[in-house]
Design a protein around this motif. Sequence first.
Motif, short mmCIF file in Angstrom:
data_model
loop_
_atom_site.label_atom_id
_atom_site.label_comp_id
_atom_site.label_asym_id
_atom_site.label_seq_id
_atom_site.Cartn_x
_atom_site.Cartn_y
_atom_site.Cartn_z
N LEU A 1 0.90 -1.25 -0.05
CA LEU A 1 -0.01 0.12 -0.07
C LEU A 1 0.66 1.35 0.04
O LEU A 1 0.66 2.17 -0.77
N PRO A 2 1.88 1.29 0.72
CA PRO A 2 2.59 2.49 0.98
C PRO A 2 3.18 3.13 -0.43
O PRO A 2 3.51 4.22 -1.08
N VAL A 3 3.94 2.10 -0.96
CA VAL A 3 4.65 2.04 -2.28
C VAL A 3 3.62 2.32 -3.33
O VAL A 3 4.03 3.40 -4.25
N GLY B 1 -3.23 2.00 -11.70
CA GLY B 1 -2.02 2.32 -11.22
C GLY B 1 -1.89 1.17 -10.30
O GLY B 1 -0.93 0.38 -10.37
N ALA B 2 -2.91 1.16 -9.31
CA ALA B 2 -2.79 0.28 -8.24
C ALA B 2 -2.88 -1.11 -8.95
O ALA B 2 -2.07 -2.03 -8.21
N VAL B 3 -3.84 -1.68 -9.87
CA VAL B 3 -3.78 -2.92 -10.21
C VAL B 3 -2.67 -3.22 -10.77
O VAL B 3 -2.01 -4.26 -10.67
N LEU B 4 -2.09 -2.50 -11.81
CA LEU B 4 -0.68 -2.66 -12.44
C LEU B 4 0.41 -3.01 -11.58
O LEU B 4 1.17 -3.88 -11.73
N VAL C 1 -8.46 -1.77 -3.34
CA VAL C 1 -9.72 -1.34 -2.39
C VAL C 1 -9.43 -0.12 -1.62
O VAL C 1 -10.22 0.81 -1.69
N ILE C 2 -8.39 -0.18 -0.74
CA ILE C 2 -7.94 0.63 -0.04
C ILE C 2 -7.56 1.93 -0.69
O ILE C 2 -8.04 3.32 -0.69
N CYS C 3 -6.81 2.01 -1.67
CA CYS C 3 -6.34 3.15 -2.78
C CYS C 3 -7.84 3.81 -3.17
O CYS C 3 -7.89 5.08 -3.25
N VAL C 4 -8.86 3.03 -3.75
CA VAL C 4 -10.23 3.85 -4.22
C VAL C 4 -10.79 4.14 -2.87
O VAL C 4 -11.38 5.20 -3.09
N ALA C 5 -10.64 3.43 -1.88
CA ALA C 5 -11.62 4.19 -0.60
C ALA C 5 -10.80 5.48 -0.10
O ALA C 5 -11.61 6.52 0.22
N LEU C 6 -9.44 5.57 -0.33
CA LEU C 6 -8.70 6.73 0.28
C LEU C 6 -8.86 8.02 -1.06
O LEU C 6 -8.95 9.21 -0.77
N TYR C 7 -9.11 7.38 -2.16
CA TYR C 7 -9.34 8.40 -3.32
C TYR C 7 -10.89 9.17 -3.03
O TYR C 7 -11.01 10.36 -3.25
N ASN C 8 -11.61 8.49 -2.25
CA ASN C 8 -12.88 9.13 -1.93
C ASN C 8 -13.06 10.00 -0.84
O ASN C 8 -13.97 10.62 -0.49
N ARG D 1 -11.46 13.50 0.23
CA ARG D 1 -11.02 14.78 -0.38
C ARG D 1 -9.44 14.89 0.02
O ARG D 1 -8.73 15.23 -0.78
N PRO D 2 -8.97 15.05 1.32
CA PRO D 2 -7.66 15.35 1.64
C PRO D 2 -6.72 14.11 0.90
O PRO D 2 -5.70 14.52 0.37
N THR D 3 -7.05 12.76 1.09
CA THR D 3 -6.12 11.91 0.56
C THR D 3 -6.05 11.95 -0.74
O THR D 3 -5.22 11.48 -1.68
N ARG D 4 -7.51 12.15 -1.35
CA ARG D 4 -7.26 12.34 -3.12
C ARG D 4 -6.43 13.41 -3.28
O ARG D 4 -5.62 13.06 -4.44
N LYS D 5 -6.54 14.47 -2.89
CA LYS D 5 -5.44 15.48 -3.44
C LYS D 5 -4.14 15.39 -3.02
O LYS D 5 -3.03 15.22 -4.05
N TYR D 6 -3.72 14.36 -1.90
CA TYR D 6 -2.28 13.89 -1.71
C TYR D 6 -1.96 12.99 -2.83
O TYR D 6 -1.01 12.90 -3.47
#
Length: 186
Positions: free
Chosen positions: A43-45, A110-113, A165-172, A174-179
């Motif tokens: 996840l972090p990478v 990106g996450a899938v690849l 799934v976590i990346c998609v959740a974080l995208y939703n 706002r602050p983590t999406r911007k990040y």
Amino acid sequence: MSKTRYAVRAMVEGAIFVAIAEVLGYLKLWHMPEGGSISLMMLPVVIYALRWGLGNGLLAGLALGILDFMLGGGFAIGWQSILGDYLVAITALGLAGLGHKKGFSGIVLGAVLGCLGRFVSIWVTGATLWGEYMYDIYGLPMDNEFIYSFLYNLPVLISGVITTVICVALYNIRPTRKYMLGEDIV
């Protein structure tokens, strides 16, 4: 932001994310007898690669691969397995950088690849190098190295699905999406 400051910020964030990934690698949700597990190490990478792009993501993945082999109790039968199971496989997480600044579809792609790149590397390494050590797995008799390697490394694929799934959740959020999209970098 000057190019030097931009580069320093990318490097510092990369070091922090690699360290977090290594720690998350020790927190296994499930573990196979000879290595391989379900964890949040990827996840972090993946997040870092989505934020900073392909080159930085690949470099962070390579750093994590070296660190994980050295500190994570790396198990290898030769240089080929070190290369395939650690260096190439974990570096492949940086492929997530292909989704850099491409919005929601870039985050997912990106996450899938990145996760799939890691899985394919360890799957091929497992089939070509570890196949001679096959044994019954999940109660199924094994006679095909590629099926054996696929089943044995399934926990890494599951970790990839969880990471996506976590990346998609974080995208939703706002602050983590911007990040993740790098919108706070000028």
